[in-house]
Design a protein around this motif. Structure first.
Motif: not given
Length: 212
Positions: A77-84, A178-197
């Motif tokens: 959980l902590y890395l999910s918040v901080t790592m992006p 966390s990705i959506w907040l700091f990257y130029e991505k939609s939430f769907q793209d951010a979710l796909l990024t996490v799933l791909l990782a």
């Protein structure tokens, strides 16, 4: 860059310390087992009495298992918040400021993400999220208990494993946010990024396991 790696290391250490705090608190409170498991006979009741050394070994093994559970769940959980944001700061040519966060950045100060004292804020956010997500994961595991029990007896280890899996599923949208907040991505793209990782990490783990 060295400071960014140092912050990543501090994240792991902070997760370890927090897991120890949670473990000590749960041990102090003598938390009872889940209601769904109380009707099952314990190992001590179903087997012959164990000698002192075996009992001590079993107690240490149980304590280590609980500590590992808290360490892994909070760490993820902590890395999910901080790592992006930390990864963005790691590979960005300029500073990544907290005020650059989407939607909430206007109300945040322009503090570089890599600052040590800012990690305390991330730590507190993860600590606040941890307890409700853990309680929700345990509630879902309780609902899944009859289904799991129809295939195999639900021991404390099985209960912990299922709870951990459900908890990890909740960490996916946290990381995507966390990705959506700091990257130029939609939430769907951010979710796909996490799933791909996660898929790439799983595939890499399977490939490494196949080589052994």
């Amino acid at each position: 860059m060295a400071s960014d790696f140092w912050n990543i290391f501090l994240n792991v250490v902070a997760a370890f310390i927090y897991a120890g705090i949670v473990w000590l608190w749960q041990k102090r409170g003598n938390r009872p087992p889940p209601v769904a498991l109380r009707s099952q006979p314990s190992r001590a009741e179903s087997e012959e009495p164990l000698d002192r050394r075996a009992q001590n070994h079993q107690a240490v093994e149980s304590a280590a298992h609980k500590f590992l559970f808290y360490f892994v769940t909070f760490g993820v959980l902590y890395l999910s918040v901080t790592m992006p944001p930390l990864f963005k700061a790691l590979f960005s040519k300029g500073e990544v400021l907290l005020s650059q966060a989407r939607f909430i950045g206007e109300s945040l100060p322009p503090i570089p993400v890599g600052k040590d004292y800012l990690q305390i804020t991330f730590f507190l956010i993860a600590a606040v999220l941890y307890w409700p997500l853990l309680a929700l994961s345990e509630a879902i595991t309780s609902m899944l208990h009859p289904l799991i029990d129809s295939f195999r007896p639900v021991t404390h280890r099985i209960w912990s494993a299922v709870t951990m899996l459900v908890f990890f599923l909740f960490c996916i949208p946290v990381a995507a946010t966390s990705i959506w907040l700091f990257y130029e991505k939609s939430f769907q793209d951010a979710l796909l990024t996490v799933l791909l990782a996660l898929f790439l990490a799983f595939a890499f783990g399977q490939a490494q396991g196949g080589r052994r």
